[in-house]
Design a protein around this motif. Structure first.
Motif, PDB file in Angstrom:
ATOM      1  N   ILE A 106       0.857  -1.183   0.000  1.00 44.74           N
ATOM      2  CA  ILE A 106       0.000   0.000   0.000  1.00 44.74           C
ATOM      3  C   ILE A 106       0.892   1.231   0.000  1.00 44.74           C
ATOM      4  N   SER A 107       0.523   2.201  -0.820  1.00 40.15           N
ATOM      5  CA  SER A 107       1.256   3.456  -0.914  1.00 40.15           C
ATOM      6  C   SER A 107       0.330   4.616  -0.570  1.00 40.15           C
ATOM      7  N   ILE A 166       5.592  10.296  -2.026  1.00 39.75           N
ATOM      8  CA  ILE A 166       4.962   8.976  -2.015  1.00 39.75           C
ATOM      9  C   ILE A 166       5.604   8.148  -0.907  1.00 39.75           C
ATOM     10  N   LEU A 167       4.770   7.680   0.007  1.00 37.10           N
ATOM     11  CA  LEU A 167       5.227   6.749   1.038  1.00 37.10           C
ATOM     12  C   LEU A 167       4.812   5.361   0.585  1.00 37.10           C
ATOM     13  N   LYS A 168       5.795   4.487   0.381  1.00 36.77           N
ATOM     14  CA  LYS A 168       5.512   3.140  -0.123  1.00 36.77           C
ATOM     15  C   LYS A 168       5.653   2.105   0.974  1.00 36.77           C
ATOM     16  N   ASP A 169       4.996   0.976   0.757  1.00 38.97           N
ATOM     17  CA  ASP A 169       5.047  -0.166   1.655  1.00 38.97           C
ATOM     18  C   ASP A 169       4.560   0.192   3.064  1.00 38.97           C
ATOM     19  N   VAL A 170       3.394   0.824   3.095  1.00 37.69           N
ATOM     20  CA  VAL A 170       2.775   1.250   4.356  1.00 37.69           C
ATOM     21  C   VAL A 170       2.201   0.031   5.062  1.00 37.69           C
ATOM     22  N   ASP A 182      -3.497   0.588  -3.284  1.00 41.88           N
ATOM     23  CA  ASP A 182      -2.731  -0.658  -3.418  1.00 41.88           C
ATOM     24  C   ASP A 182      -2.284  -0.849  -4.870  1.00 41.88           C
ATOM     25  N   ASP A 183      -2.404   0.188  -5.660  1.00 43.65           N
ATOM     26  CA  ASP A 183      -1.972   0.169  -7.068  1.00 43.65           C
ATOM     27  C   ASP A 183      -0.455   0.222  -7.099  1.00 43.65           C
TER      28      ASP A 183
END
Length: 116
Positions: A62-63, A74-78, A110-111
């Motif tokens: 989830i980003s 963009i915060l990735k891998d939440v 979740d894209d």
């Protein structure tokens, strides 16, 4: 009588510290239990909604896309989002945490095609 106590508090006659669920004693000795009052506003509702919506996303990773001024972050891998007093506490799988204003959130997704 409860309404009168609340009005007296807002008028500054009764200290605010006595209002939240406390019991006060009136001048004639009658105890009054003051009600708990929850004030909702746009920012706390937004933070609460984002935290609840995050729990509904089942696909990983989830980003979160945030707007900070004229920049996009963009915060990735939440791994988790919590409502923290009207702010969002965002936790990343790498062990990092961020506290952000929910108004800065553009999208939670979740894209996997979210560009960095």
């Amino acid at each position: 009588m409860k309404t009168a106590a609340i009005i007296l508090c807002f008028a500054g006659i009764i200290p605010a510290s006595l209002v939240a669920g406390d019991t006060i004693i009136t001048s004639n000795g009658t105890p009054i239990k003051l009600p708990d009052i929850t004030v909702s506003n746009e920012i706390t509702d937004l933070a609460s909604g984002y935290a609840k919506a995050f729990q509904a996303l089942s696909r990983q990773p989830i980003s979160i896309v945030l707007r900070r001024g004229d920049k996009t972050v963009i915060l990735k891998d939440v791994s988790n989002i919590k409502n923290f007093g009207g702010s969002l506490l965002i936790e990343i799988r790498a062990g990092l945490s961020y506290i952000v204003n929910p108004r800065d959130v553009i999208v939670i997704t979740d894209d996997t095609r979210v560009d960095s």
